[in-house]
Design an enzyme around this catalytic site. Structure first.
Site, mmCIF file in Angstrom:
data_model
loop_
_atom_site.group_PDB
_atom_site.id
_atom_site.type_symbol
_atom_site.label_atom_id
_atom_site.label_comp_id
_atom_site.label_asym_id
_atom_site.label_seq_id
_atom_site.Cartn_x
_atom_site.Cartn_y
_atom_site.Cartn_z
ATOM 1 N N ASP A 102 34.877 49.158 38.773
ATOM 2 C CA ASP A 102 35.494 48.189 37.872
ATOM 3 C C ASP A 102 35.077 48.425 36.424
ATOM 4 O O ASP A 102 33.944 48.133 36.048
ATOM 5 C CB ASP A 102 35.076 46.787 38.333
ATOM 6 C CG ASP A 102 35.683 45.675 37.513
ATOM 7 O OD1 ASP A 102 36.597 45.946 36.713
ATOM 8 O OD2 ASP A 102 35.253 44.520 37.686
ATOM 9 N N ASP A 285 41.273 48.100 32.570
ATOM 10 C CA ASP A 285 40.471 47.493 33.630
ATOM 11 C C ASP A 285 40.903 47.996 35.003
ATOM 12 O O ASP A 285 41.913 47.561 35.545
ATOM 13 C CB ASP A 285 40.591 45.969 33.557
ATOM 14 C CG ASP A 285 39.730 45.258 34.586
ATOM 15 O OD1 ASP A 285 38.955 45.929 35.293
ATOM 16 O OD2 ASP A 285 39.838 44.025 34.693
#
EC number: 3.4.23.21
Length: 391
Positions: A102, A285
């Site tokens: 992430d 992201d």
């Protein structure tokens, strides 16, 4: 938010990749995992992303205060591009954990045997069985905007990413986690953002330590997220990138990391010959599924595609995208597309939900809908990113 893991494993033979870095790098192949019973949910994907950014910074802690090489970690496409995870080895002897990689967060946490309510199907790290584990003494807690949370204690241990062995890496051992985390395909999270947003202040991220311990030749990592229609999978390459995965040349874009994220400026948005937005800020992201746009930008994009606002951050869109023009973003000196086949994320009978949505923020979150169509090299040191269309 997380998904029930009822999966079948399909082993993939990975071709040897030409990576732009030192030749001593190691590579790891990972099978593709699919949950054939999973039904994609655009609404859940929006809620998960908005909850994640709402919690910055609603975190707490009890004490907030050279061999060159590359390592590559293939990642698994978790059914219809809903989630990508990679395998990471922790401890001595090592236990292999499936973690959500992430770039929108910076913590390294996972289920442990200390956890009183972690999912029964999760592989759990046992600190008592690792000879390289050391106690830290601090605690950590993450609370998200939707009420989900995870908490536990800190320690240090050896962490191996794609053959690169990080020593004395700070790890966050979950002692409790919300039900939304208990049934997913991954057992925790490996944050690749900047260390200014770690839950416990002063903790160095795995990328920090890859650099400081001289394990990678360059302070970069390349990200390829494969589409399910092309076999899924993907790969993170730490210390380099794979030039065979993109077409043309890389465009260099400065990053604003003042909030701990890989923030960039989008100069404008076009669909066909029509300009639908002026400039806005965006975060790259890998931990977000959809393309989440500022409200005004999303509304303009939706109008162009004839999509209907469902009032929950999602849009209903025509299932037949054959006549749609790609969604084009001007970034740096180049343009990058989300093609028509990525504009539909979820189909429920004759109803389709768009791969783009909106939130209450004045910035965009460029998640996997964008990233699976564009190769990105993240440079933590400069900071900057380099982007090129996938091959």
């Amino acid at each position: 938010m997380k998904l029930t893991l009822i999966s079948s494993c399909v082993a993939l033979a990975f071709m040897a990749l030409a990576t732009e870095a030192a030749p001593s790098g190691k590579k790891l192949s990972i099978p593709l995992t699919k949950n054939t019973n999973y039904k994609p949910s655009a609404k859940n994907a929006i809620q998960k992303a908005l909850a994640k950014y709402h919690r910055f910074r609603t975190t707490s802690s009890s004490n907030s205060t050279s061999t060159e090489g590359t390592g590559s970690v293939p990642v698994t496409d978790y059914y219809n591009d809903i989630e990508y995870y990679g395998k990471v080895t922790v401890g001595t002897p090592g236990v292999t954990l499936k973690l959500d990689f992430d770039t929108g967060s910076s913590d390294l946490w996972f289920a442990s045997t200390l956890c009183t309510n972690c999912g029964s199907s999760q592989t759990k790290y046992n600190p008592n069985q690792s000879s390289t584990y050391a106690k830290d003494g601090r605690t950590w807690s993450i609370s998200y905007g939707d009420g989900s949370s995870a908490s536990g204690i800190l320690g240090t241990d050896t962490v191996t990413l794609g053959g690169l062995k990080i020593t004395k890496q700070t790890i966050e051992l979950a002692k409790r986690e919300a039900t939304s985390f208990q049934s997913g395909p991954s057992y925790g999270l490996l944050g690749l953002g900047f260390d200014t947003i770690t839950t416990v202040r002063g903790v160095k991220t795995p990328v920090d330590n890859l650099i400081s311990q001289g394990l990678i030749s360059k302070p970069i990592f390349g990200v390829y997220l494969g589409k399910e229609s092309n076999g899924g999978g993907g790969e993170y390459i730490f210390g380099g990138y794979d030039s065979s995965k993109y077409s043309g040349s890389l465009t260099t874009i400065p990053v604003d990391n003042s909030n701990g994220w890989y923030g960039i400026t989008i100069k404008g948005t076009t669909i066909g010959s029509s300009k639908v937005s002026s400039s806005f800020s965006a975060i790259l992201d890998t931990g977000t599924t959809l393309l989440i746009l500022p409200n005004n930008v999303a509304s303009a994009v939706a109008r162009s595609y004839g999509a209907s606002d469902n009032g929950d951050g999602t849009y209903t869109i025509d299932c037949d995208t054959s006549s749609f023009k790609p969604l084009v973003f001007s970034i740096g000196s180049s343009t990058f597309e989300v093609p028509a086949d990525s504009l539909v994320f979820e189909q429920d009978g004759s109803t389709c939900y768009a791969g783009f949505g909106y939130g209450d923020y004045d910035f965009a979150i460029f998640g996997d809908v964008f990233l699976k169509n564009n190769y990105v090299v993240f440079n933590q040191e400069v900071p900057e990113v380099q982007i090129a269309p996938i091959a």
